[in-house]
Motif scaffolding. Sequence first.
Motif, PDB file in Angstrom:
ATOM      1  N   MET A  16       0.819  -1.211   0.000  1.00 15.93           N
ATOM      2  CA  MET A  16       0.000   0.000   0.000  1.00 15.93           C
ATOM      3  C   MET A  16       0.854   1.263   0.000  1.00 15.93           C
ATOM      4  SD  MET A  16      -3.197  -0.964  -0.062  1.00 15.93           S
ATOM      5  CE  MET A  16      -2.641  -2.303  -1.141  1.00 15.93           C
ATOM      6  N   GLY A  17       1.959   1.280   0.729  1.00 17.58           N
ATOM      7  CA  GLY A  17       2.788   2.474   0.821  1.00 17.58           C
ATOM      8  C   GLY A  17       2.299   3.476   1.850  1.00 17.58           C
ATOM      9  N   THR A  18       1.268   3.119   2.585  1.00 19.28           N
ATOM     10  CA  THR A  18       0.700   4.004   3.612  1.00 19.28           C
ATOM     11  C   THR A  18       0.862   3.354   4.988  1.00 19.28           C
ATOM     12  OG1 THR A  18      -1.460   2.995   3.255  1.00 19.28           O
ATOM     13  CG2 THR A  18      -0.967   4.991   1.989  1.00 19.28           C
ATOM     14  N   THR A  19       0.341   4.021   6.025  1.00 19.09           N
ATOM     15  CA  THR A  19       0.460   3.433   7.372  1.00 19.09           C
ATOM     16  C   THR A  19      -0.523   2.291   7.577  1.00 19.09           C
ATOM     17  OG1 THR A  19      -1.195   4.896   8.371  1.00 19.09           O
ATOM     18  CG2 THR A  19       1.093   5.688   8.342  1.00 19.09           C
ATOM     19  N   CYS A  20      -1.626   2.277   6.800  1.00 18.92           N
ATOM     20  CA  CYS A  20      -2.679   1.274   6.971  1.00 18.92           C
ATOM     21  C   CYS A  20      -3.288   1.323   8.370  1.00 18.92           C
ATOM     22  CB  CYS A  20      -2.174  -0.133   6.632  1.00 18.92           C
ATOM     23  SG  CYS A  20      -1.539  -0.243   4.956  1.00 18.92           S
ATOM     24  N   SER A  21      -3.161   2.456   9.040  1.00 23.38           N
ATOM     25  CA  SER A  21      -3.736   2.603  10.377  1.00 23.38           C
ATOM     26  C   SER A  21      -5.237   2.812  10.295  1.00 23.38           C
ATOM     27  CB  SER A  21      -3.071   3.765  11.105  1.00 23.38           C
ATOM     28  OG  SER A  21      -3.226   4.968  10.380  1.00 23.38           O
ATOM     29  N   GLY A  61      13.684   9.301 -10.969  1.00 22.40           N
ATOM     30  CA  GLY A  61      13.209   9.119  -9.599  1.00 22.40           C
ATOM     31  C   GLY A  61      12.172   8.017  -9.481  1.00 22.40           C
ATOM     32  N   HIS A  62      11.706   7.495 -10.606  1.00 24.15           N
ATOM     33  CA  HIS A  62      10.769   6.353 -10.553  1.00 24.15           C
ATOM     34  C   HIS A  62      11.382   5.185  -9.807  1.00 24.15           C
ATOM     35  CE1 HIS A  62      12.603   3.536 -13.507  1.00 24.15           C
ATOM     36  NE2 HIS A  62      13.118   4.640 -13.992  1.00 24.15           N
ATOM     37  N   PHE A  63      12.734   5.115  -9.804  1.00 28.12           N
ATOM     38  CA  PHE A  63      13.411   4.020  -9.104  1.00 28.12           C
ATOM     39  C   PHE A  63      13.977   4.478  -7.751  1.00 28.12           C
ATOM     40  CE2 PHE A  63      14.608   0.579 -12.500  1.00 28.12           C
ATOM     41  CZ  PHE A  63      13.460  -0.117 -12.180  1.00 28.12           C
ATOM     42  N   SER A  64      13.577   5.647  -7.294  1.00 23.89           N
ATOM     43  CA  SER A  64      14.035   6.084  -5.968  1.00 23.89           C
ATOM     44  C   SER A  64      13.375   5.237  -4.890  1.00 23.89           C
ATOM     45  CB  SER A  64      13.679   7.555  -5.755  1.00 23.89           C
ATOM     46  OG  SER A  64      12.278   7.737  -5.769  1.00 23.89           O
ATOM     47  N   PHE A 120       9.848   6.596  -3.889  1.00 25.90           N
ATOM     48  CA  PHE A 120       8.731   6.344  -4.801  1.00 25.90           C
ATOM     49  C   PHE A 120       8.300   4.878  -4.727  1.00 25.90           C
ATOM     50  CE2 PHE A 120       6.858   6.027  -9.223  1.00 25.90           C
ATOM     51  CZ  PHE A 120       5.785   6.864  -8.981  1.00 25.90           C
ATOM     52  N   ILE A 121       9.277   3.989  -4.729  1.00 25.60           N
ATOM     53  CA  ILE A 121       8.955   2.563  -4.659  1.00 25.60           C
ATOM     54  C   ILE A 121       8.206   2.245  -3.367  1.00 25.60           C
ATOM     55  CG2 ILE A 121      10.020   0.285  -4.366  1.00 25.60           C
ATOM     56  CD1 ILE A 121      12.140   1.155  -6.421  1.00 25.60           C
ATOM     57  N   ARG A 122       8.626   2.875  -2.260  1.00 31.66           N
ATOM     58  CA  ARG A 122       7.938   2.628  -0.982  1.00 31.66           C
ATOM     59  C   ARG A 122       6.520   3.137  -0.988  1.00 31.66           C
ATOM     60  NH1 ARG A 122      11.842   2.669   4.114  1.00 31.66           N
ATOM     61  NH2 ARG A 122       9.848   2.707   5.179  1.00 31.66           N
ATOM     62  N   LEU A 123       6.289   4.240  -1.654  1.00 36.54           N
ATOM     63  CA  LEU A 123       4.935   4.803  -1.668  1.00 36.54           C
ATOM     64  C   LEU A 123       4.023   4.064  -2.646  1.00 36.54           C
ATOM     65  CD1 LEU A 123       5.871   8.573  -1.467  1.00 36.54           C
ATOM     66  CD2 LEU A 123       4.500   7.328   0.219  1.00 36.54           C
ATOM     67  N   SER A 137       9.111  -0.353 -12.400  1.00 30.65           N
ATOM     68  CA  SER A 137       9.958  -0.588 -13.567  1.00 30.65           C
ATOM     69  C   SER A 137       9.275  -0.086 -14.838  1.00 30.65           C
ATOM     70  CB  SER A 137      10.283  -2.079 -13.683  1.00 30.65           C
ATOM     71  OG  SER A 137       9.099  -2.838 -13.778  1.00 30.65           O
ATOM     72  N   LEU A 138      10.073   0.041 -15.892  1.00 30.99           N
ATOM     73  CA  LEU A 138       9.605   0.584 -17.158  1.00 30.99           C
ATOM     74  C   LEU A 138      10.575   0.162 -18.251  1.00 30.99           C
ATOM     75  CD1 LEU A 138      11.932   2.882 -17.319  1.00 30.99           C
ATOM     76  CD2 LEU A 138      10.292   4.298 -16.099  1.00 30.99           C
ATOM     77  N   ALA A 139      10.292   0.523 -19.482  1.00 32.08           N
ATOM     78  CA  ALA A 139      11.224   0.325 -20.595  1.00 32.08           C
ATOM     79  C   ALA A 139      11.924   1.653 -20.866  1.00 32.08           C
ATOM     80  CB  ALA A 139      10.466  -0.128 -21.846  1.00 32.08           C
ATOM     81  N   TRP A 140      13.208   1.599 -21.235  1.00 31.32           N
ATOM     82  CA  TRP A 140      13.942   2.845 -21.507  1.00 31.32           C
ATOM     83  C   TRP A 140      14.929   2.641 -22.655  1.00 31.32           C
ATOM     84  CZ3 TRP A 140      19.306   3.181 -21.059  1.00 31.32           C
ATOM     85  CH2 TRP A 140      19.928   2.062 -20.485  1.00 31.32           C
TER      86      TRP A 140
END
Lengths: 243, 243, 243, 243
Positions: free
Chosen positions: A114-119, B104-107, B110-113, B119-122
Motif C-alpha cells: 500500500m505504501g501508507t500506514t494502513c492505520s 526518480g521512478h526508481f528512488s 517512490f517505490i515505498r509509496l 519498472s519501465l522500458a527505456w
Amino acid sequence: MTIRALVWNENVHETTQDDIRAIYPDGIHGAIAAGLEELLGDDVEVRTATLADPEHGLSEAALDETDVLLWWGHIAHDQVDDEVVARVQRRVLGGMGLIVLHSGHFSKIFIRLMGTTCSLAWRNEGEREIVWTTAPGHPIAEGVEQPFVIDRQEMYGEHFDIPNPDDQVFISSFAGGEVFRSGVTFTRGRGRVFYFSPGDQEYPVYFHPQVRRVLANGVRWAAPTPGERRTPEVSNPARRDWS
Amino acid sequence: MTIRALVWNENVHETTQDDIRAIYPDGIHGAIAAGLEELLGDDVEVRTATLADPEHGLSEAALDETDVLLWWGHIAHDQVDDEVVARVQRRVLGGMGLIVLHSGHFSKIFIRLMGTTCSLAWRNEGEREIVWTTAPGHPIAEGVEQPFVIDRQEMYGEHFDIPNPDDQVFISSFAGGEVFRSGVTFTRGRGRVFYFSPGDQEYPVYFHPQVRRVLANGVRWAAPTPGERRTPEVSNPARRDWS
Amino acid sequence: MTIRALVWNENVHETTQDDIRAIYPDGIHGAIAAGLEELLGDDVEVRTATLADPEHGLSEAALDETDVLLWWGHIAHDQVDDEVVARVQRRVLGGMGLIVLHSGHFSKIFIRLMGTTCSLAWRNEGEREIVWTTAPGHPIAEGVEQPFVIDRQEMYGEHFDIPNPDDQVFISSFAGGEVFRSGVTFTRGRGRVFYFSPGDQEYPVYFHPQVRRVLANGVRWAAPTPGERRTPEVSNPARRDWS
Amino acid sequence: MTIRALVWNENVHETTQDDIRAIYPDGIHGAIAAGLEELLGDDVEVRTATLADPEHGLSEAALDETDVLLWWGHIAHDQVDDEVVARVQRRVLGGMGLIVLHSGHFSKIFIRLMGTTCSLAWRNEGEREIVWTTAPGHPIAEGVEQPFVIDRQEMYGEHFDIPNPDDQVFISSFAGGEVFRSGVTFTRGRGRVFYFSPGDQEYPVYFHPQVRRVLANGVRWAAPTPGERRTPEVSNPARRDWS
C-alpha cells in the motif's frame, strides 16, 4: 481450472490461548480452509501454512504452487522474516492473488504493497457489524446478502489509511456508529489484492456463512489470469522498425 | 500563502561529469529551482538540498519547513539513507506534497509509496518526445500547450509498473513509437504525489518552458491543504454517546 | 457457462459502399462474430443484429438472451431509437456487459453511460497504430502481444473526453505522433463496460489476430457475474432491528 | 480571485408548505448562500436562482458568470427544462464546477453526468447521521470535524448507484445501521463535480456549521482552474511535422 489457495496464519493466539483455541480448534487457517473447500469444492485446492513452519511455509517452491494467498496475522507481524515478505511481494507483483484479512492490515506485506500506514480506529467490545454491499455487480459480492450482520465483532473504523482502492465492494457500520471500508480491492503489478476486514480471533467470524461466501468469491476473483506470471522488470529495448 | 518548495537532487552527475555540468551548471536542482521562482514568483519560497548534505538536507527541521518536496535521483538511489527515506515517507503521509521526477521512478521513496517495482522500458537515443494532455481541466495542465514537444529525450515506455493512478494527466509518445504515462497523480495518506517523467541529466529538459510550467503547476497542486499536518495513526476510541 | 454475445452493427457502410463490402463481405458484425467463435468456441454463443432489424434487433426478448453486447456504429448513430438506447442502458445497469467499438465512442449509448462528450481527435490517413498494454495482469490483456501493430488505421488521438476509467488497459501511438487511451474499462450500475478503439470500416482491423484476442478476452471479462441481474432501483426500507 | 457561486434551488417546498418555510424562511438557497458568504467572505460572490425564474435563472448569460453551481432539487426534477439541463451539462464539461446536494441525486443533471440510475435507499424518520471523513487530506475535508453529527436527518443508504468516484471523502452511518457514501467527487470533461448528501427540506441541516464548512470547501475545490473554459469537442488535425 483448479485454483490453488494457500491460507497463511500466524497461528499464535490459537496455540497459546485456550479461549481462542476453543473458538478455532483447527486454527483460523483451518476454519478458513474449510470454508473455501465447502463453497468451492473441486474448483479449489487448499493448503495452509503458519509462522512456525520453515520459511513460514512460504518458500519459493510453496509459492510456485500458489495462485491465491490468504493472510491472517495480528500479534506476530514483526516476526515475519523480511526476506519472506519481499518474496511474497514479488509474487504478488508477478500475478499471485492476495487476500489480506482483518488485523492483517498491519502486516508487513500489506503495508509494503500500500505504501501508507494502513492505520485505523479500533475498539474491541463485541459490537454488531453490518456489512453493506456498495458494488452489487462485483464478482466478490456475488450471492452475498445485502446487508449481512455479524453479531459480535471488533470495531474497525475510519479513517483507514489506504490508497484509493480500485473497487469499493463493502462498507460496514458498527453499533457504536463507526463506519469502515471493509471490502476494497487493489491492483499491484500483475496481482490482484483484496482486503476484507470482518474476522477476528475472539469471535467465530470465519464460520459465518456470508463471510465464507465473500472469501470464496475473493479467491475466485484474485486468481491470476492464465498465462504468464512474471514480476514486472526494467527493459532496454532497441529501437524497432514497425513497418 | 507562500508555498515552501524544497528541490532535492542527488547532484552526482553534475559534480562528476563535465558534459552534464555543462548542461546544468547550477545542477539539476538549480535549474528546477530557477524555473519555479520564474513562474511562481512570490507565491513560492524555494530551497535546494542534495545527497552530500548532512542527512541529505532532509532533517526533521528541514522537512518542518517544506510544503512540497521535488525529488531527482538516478545513479545514487541506493546511497540514500533508509532512515531518511522513512522520514520523508512519514511526512508525505502527513500531508507534504511530493513530486517525483524522471529517473526518480526508481528512488526508494517512490517505490515505498507505490508498493510496486516502478519498472519501465527505456532507451537513451535522444528521441523526440511529444507530451499530450489527457486531463485538460486538471490544475497541473493549466496553461500547458496541447501537445508540447521535447526535441531530444531519453525514451521511457510502457509497461510502467505503478498502481492505478488517481488522475492521468499526461501521456507521451516517442519517435520510436513507444508510449508512457508521463504525468500521473496519487494520494498517499494526507499527501499528494505527482510523478512526471520528462527530464534527464543529458538533455536540457528542465529549461523547457512547458516542463517548467508543469512543475510550477505541480507545486501548487501538491501543496498541502492548510491546517493540520499529521501522519495517520492508529486510535482506540471509547464508544461514544452520539445523542 | 456459455456466454451469450450479441454483436450489433449499424451495417450501413457495408450495404451501401462496395469498397467497404469488399473488406467486410459478411459485415463488420460478421467479422467480429467469426473472431469470437474462432477464439471462444463452445464458451460463447454468438448472434448478430443490425440497425435495419425490427427494434434494431434489440427487443426486450433479444436482450433477455444477451450476456454481452458489442456495439459498432458510425454514420447512423442518430438513427438509433432513443427508446432502444434507454432499454440497452437499463440492461447494462442491470448487469449486461457492453463492449463499445471504435467510432461507437459517439454512439448514443456510450455518451449516455459516460455523461461526457466522448469527443476526440481523428485523422483518416491509414496510419500505423501501435497498441501497448498498460495493465499486463488484466484479463482483457491475456495473451495479447506487447505491443501489437496495426499497419493501417484511422488515427484517434487525445484528448479523449471520458470520465476517469476504472482500468487503463491499452494505450496506442500513431505514426503521426498522437496517443490514445485505446482500451479502457468502466463500471455502470451492475454492468461492465469496455471501450476499445482499434477497428474501422476502411481497414480490415477485425481480422487482426490480436484485435480478435482482445475482443474475445473482453467478452469473457464483461460477462455478468452469475446470479441476479437487475437494474438498481430506489427502495424505502423500514427501520430494522439488527439484534 | 473571487469565485462566483450560483446556488440553484427548485424552491417548491418553501413556497408551498408552511412547515418547510418555517425552517428555511429564505429558502434552502438562501440558507446555503448565507453559509457560503459567512465562511468565504470576499473570496466568493454568491447569487441564487430558482425553478420559477425565466430559464430557471440558468440562461447562457447567467452561466457565463458562474464558476460553481450548487444544485438542490427534490419534487420538481421533471419540471426542469431539458434544454437547460443540456446547457448546464455543457458548462460543466467546459469547466464549471457543480455541487449536487441531497435529493439532487435524482436531478436530471446528475443522472446525465453519471450515466447510472443514481438510485439509493431512503427512510425519513429523523435519524441521527454521523459523517466520517475518509480522505483527511482532501481540500473538501479541511477543518471538518472527524466525525460530525447531524441530530435528525433523512436516511440515505447503500447501494447508491453511481460510477466509481474519483475521491471518496465522506461516509455516513445512520441510527438505523445504514451507511452511505455521503461525499464523493467526479471529473466530467474539464469540470469537477461534488455530491454531498447531508441536507433536507425537513431538517435545518444547511445551518449546521460543519455542513456549511463542507459546502464552502466544496466551492473552493470545484472552482475551475484559471484559463480556458471550453466544452471538449471533436477535432480533425492534419498530420504535423514535429521536428
